[in-house]
Design a protein around this motif. Structure first.
Motif, mmCIF file in Angstrom:
data_model
loop_
_atom_site.group_PDB
_atom_site.id
_atom_site.type_symbol
_atom_site.label_atom_id
_atom_site.label_comp_id
_atom_site.label_asym_id
_atom_site.label_seq_id
_atom_site.Cartn_x
_atom_site.Cartn_y
_atom_site.Cartn_z
ATOM 1 N N GLN A 1 -21.938 4.852 -89.276
ATOM 2 C CA GLN A 1 -20.476 4.768 -89.298
ATOM 3 C C GLN A 1 -20.046 3.410 -88.754
ATOM 4 O O GLN A 1 -20.441 3.017 -87.673
ATOM 5 C CB GLN A 1 -19.876 5.884 -88.448
ATOM 6 C CG GLN A 1 -18.355 5.894 -88.442
ATOM 7 C CD GLN A 1 -17.805 7.030 -87.599
ATOM 8 O OE1 GLN A 1 -18.550 7.861 -87.094
ATOM 9 N NE2 GLN A 1 -16.503 7.054 -87.446
ATOM 10 N N VAL A 2 -19.225 2.711 -89.529
ATOM 11 C CA VAL A 2 -18.747 1.393 -89.120
ATOM 12 C C VAL A 2 -17.701 1.533 -88.022
ATOM 13 O O VAL A 2 -16.790 2.353 -88.115
ATOM 14 C CB VAL A 2 -18.140 0.649 -90.324
ATOM 15 C CG1 VAL A 2 -17.457 -0.629 -89.870
ATOM 16 C CG2 VAL A 2 -19.211 0.358 -91.368
ATOM 17 N N GLN A 3 -17.870 0.750 -86.968
ATOM 18 C CA GLN A 3 -16.879 0.732 -85.896
ATOM 19 C C GLN A 3 -16.692 -0.690 -85.413
ATOM 20 O O GLN A 3 -17.667 -1.417 -85.196
ATOM 21 C CB GLN A 3 -17.301 1.631 -84.744
ATOM 22 C CG GLN A 3 -16.211 1.818 -83.705
ATOM 23 C CD GLN A 3 -16.580 2.856 -82.654
ATOM 24 O OE1 GLN A 3 -17.744 3.225 -82.509
ATOM 25 N NE2 GLN A 3 -15.599 3.343 -81.920
ATOM 26 N N LEU A 4 -15.438 -1.085 -85.251
ATOM 27 C CA LEU A 4 -15.076 -2.401 -84.745
ATOM 28 C C LEU A 4 -14.175 -2.203 -83.539
ATOM 29 O O LEU A 4 -13.157 -1.510 -83.635
ATOM 30 C CB LEU A 4 -14.336 -3.208 -85.813
ATOM 31 C CG LEU A 4 -15.055 -3.399 -87.154
ATOM 32 C CD1 LEU A 4 -14.111 -4.030 -88.174
ATOM 33 C CD2 LEU A 4 -16.298 -4.245 -86.979
ATOM 34 N N VAL A 5 -14.536 -2.802 -82.412
ATOM 35 C CA VAL A 5 -13.764 -2.635 -81.188
ATOM 36 C C VAL A 5 -13.426 -4.008 -80.618
ATOM 37 O O VAL A 5 -14.312 -4.737 -80.156
ATOM 38 C CB VAL A 5 -14.524 -1.796 -80.146
ATOM 39 C CG1 VAL A 5 -13.684 -1.659 -78.878
ATOM 40 C CG2 VAL A 5 -14.872 -0.428 -80.714
ATOM 41 N N GLU A 6 -12.145 -4.344 -80.624
ATOM 42 C CA GLU A 6 -11.686 -5.629 -80.118
ATOM 43 C C GLU A 6 -11.446 -5.569 -78.614
ATOM 44 O O GLU A 6 -11.096 -4.508 -78.074
ATOM 45 C CB GLU A 6 -10.382 -6.065 -80.796
ATOM 46 C CG GLU A 6 -10.432 -6.183 -82.297
ATOM 47 C CD GLU A 6 -9.979 -4.934 -83.014
ATOM 48 O OE1 GLU A 6 -9.533 -5.049 -84.174
ATOM 49 O OE2 GLU A 6 -10.068 -3.835 -82.429
ATOM 50 N N SER A 7 -11.605 -6.713 -77.977
ATOM 51 C CA SER A 7 -11.292 -6.855 -76.557
ATOM 52 C C SER A 7 -10.979 -8.322 -76.272
ATOM 53 O O SER A 7 -11.194 -9.183 -77.130
ATOM 54 C CB SER A 7 -12.453 -6.380 -75.679
ATOM 55 O OG SER A 7 -13.605 -7.163 -75.917
ATOM 56 N N GLY A 8 -10.460 -8.574 -75.077
ATOM 57 C CA GLY A 8 -10.235 -9.955 -74.662
ATOM 58 C C GLY A 8 -8.794 -10.411 -74.736
ATOM 59 O O GLY A 8 -8.474 -11.530 -74.328
ATOM 60 N N GLY A 9 -7.922 -9.570 -75.249
ATOM 61 C CA GLY A 9 -6.522 -9.952 -75.293
ATOM 62 C C GLY A 9 -5.911 -9.959 -73.899
ATOM 63 O O GLY A 9 -6.529 -9.545 -72.918
ATOM 64 N N GLY A 10 -4.681 -10.449 -73.822
ATOM 65 C CA GLY A 10 -3.998 -10.502 -72.542
ATOM 66 C C GLY A 10 -2.771 -11.368 -72.620
ATOM 67 O O GLY A 10 -2.320 -11.739 -73.707
ATOM 68 N N SER B 1 -20.510 -2.007 -84.626
ATOM 69 C CA SER B 1 -21.553 -0.990 -84.717
ATOM 70 C C SER B 1 -21.537 -0.408 -86.122
ATOM 71 O O SER B 1 -20.506 -0.394 -86.787
ATOM 72 C CB SER B 1 -21.361 0.100 -83.663
ATOM 73 O OG SER B 1 -20.105 0.712 -83.804
ATOM 74 N N GLY B 2 -22.694 0.025 -86.569
ATOM 75 C CA GLY B 2 -22.809 0.622 -87.892
ATOM 76 C C GLY B 2 -23.267 -0.330 -88.968
ATOM 77 O O GLY B 2 -23.557 0.100 -90.086
ATOM 78 N N PHE B 3 -23.315 -1.625 -88.657
ATOM 79 C CA PHE B 3 -23.830 -2.603 -89.611
ATOM 80 C C PHE B 3 -24.219 -3.856 -88.852
ATOM 81 O O PHE B 3 -23.835 -4.057 -87.693
ATOM 82 C CB PHE B 3 -22.812 -2.919 -90.710
ATOM 83 C CG PHE B 3 -21.561 -3.605 -90.230
ATOM 84 C CD1 PHE B 3 -20.464 -2.857 -89.831
ATOM 85 C CD2 PHE B 3 -21.469 -4.983 -90.205
ATOM 86 C CE1 PHE B 3 -19.301 -3.474 -89.402
ATOM 87 C CE2 PHE B 3 -20.314 -5.616 -89.771
ATOM 88 C CZ PHE B 3 -19.226 -4.865 -89.365
ATOM 89 N N ASP C 1 -12.858 -2.435 -93.490
ATOM 90 C CA ASP C 1 -12.963 -1.819 -92.162
ATOM 91 C C ASP C 1 -12.187 -2.636 -91.147
ATOM 92 O O ASP C 1 -12.257 -3.866 -91.153
ATOM 93 C CB ASP C 1 -14.429 -1.713 -91.738
ATOM 94 C CG ASP C 1 -15.225 -0.842 -92.686
ATOM 95 O OD1 ASP C 1 -16.089 -1.374 -93.410
ATOM 96 O OD2 ASP C 1 -14.958 0.369 -92.719
ATOM 97 N N TRP C 2 -11.506 -1.942 -90.252
ATOM 98 C CA TRP C 2 -10.604 -2.580 -89.295
ATOM 99 C C TRP C 2 -10.781 -1.988 -87.904
ATOM 100 O O TRP C 2 -11.070 -0.799 -87.751
ATOM 101 C CB TRP C 2 -9.150 -2.360 -89.723
ATOM 102 C CG TRP C 2 -8.815 -3.048 -91.001
ATOM 103 C CD1 TRP C 2 -9.072 -2.615 -92.269
ATOM 104 C CD2 TRP C 2 -8.186 -4.319 -91.141
ATOM 105 N NE1 TRP C 2 -8.641 -3.524 -93.189
ATOM 106 C CE2 TRP C 2 -8.080 -4.588 -92.521
ATOM 107 C CE3 TRP C 2 -7.689 -5.260 -90.239
ATOM 108 C CZ2 TRP C 2 -7.503 -5.755 -93.021
ATOM 109 C CZ3 TRP C 2 -7.112 -6.420 -90.724
ATOM 110 C CH2 TRP C 2 -7.022 -6.655 -92.099
ATOM 111 N N GLY C 3 -10.577 -2.850 -86.916
ATOM 112 C CA GLY C 3 -10.521 -2.374 -85.542
ATOM 113 C C GLY C 3 -9.113 -1.912 -85.184
ATOM 114 O O GLY C 3 -8.200 -1.960 -86.016
#
Length: 126
Positions: A1-10, A25-27, A115-117
């Motif tokens: 399963q494709v999963q995209l998780v963004e971080s680092g904003g602020g 994850s997933g690819f 696919d999108w986060g």
């Protein structure tokens, strides 16, 4: 399963820097076309930067050329967006997107990606 998780904003002042990350994850990163998009309230989603991960070919929107850099790390399976000299008009929710590697006629257009986060917020104050 494709999963995209963004971080680092602020929140940052104009002229500052941030580095966004997109954990994949997933690819495998280098099998895909990937991109960063942003969307401000009341505006359409806008392509910021794109990369063909297999050959490191990049595309940037004119509004961020010379200030933003898209890159990836095969070992960490992560996409990055280094943002320097930030401006108030860069304020938006930032999303990473992915598509199995193929020729993209419009790498900065949302319709090219499958696919999108969930996004990470970037706020730049003057």
């Amino acid at each position: 399963q494709v999963q995209l998780v963004e971080s680092g904003g602020g929140s940052v002042q104009a002229g500052g820097s941030l580095r966004l990350s997109c954990a994949i994850s997933g690819f495998k990163y280098n099998n895909y076309n990937m991109a960063w998009f942003r969307q401000a309230p009341g505006k359409e989603r806008e392509g910021v930067a794109a990369i063909d991960a297999a050959i490191d070919a990049t595309t940037y929107a004119d509004s961020v050329k010379g200030r933003f850099t898209i890159s990836g790390d095969n070992a960490k399976n992560t996409l990055y967006l280094q943002m320097n000299n930030l401006k108030p008009e860069d304020t938006a929710m930032y999303y990473c997107a992915a598509r199995w590697r193929t020729f993209l006629s419009s790498p900065l257009r949302p319709f090219e990606y499958d696919d999108w986060g969930q996004g990470t917020q970037v706020t730049v104050s003057s």
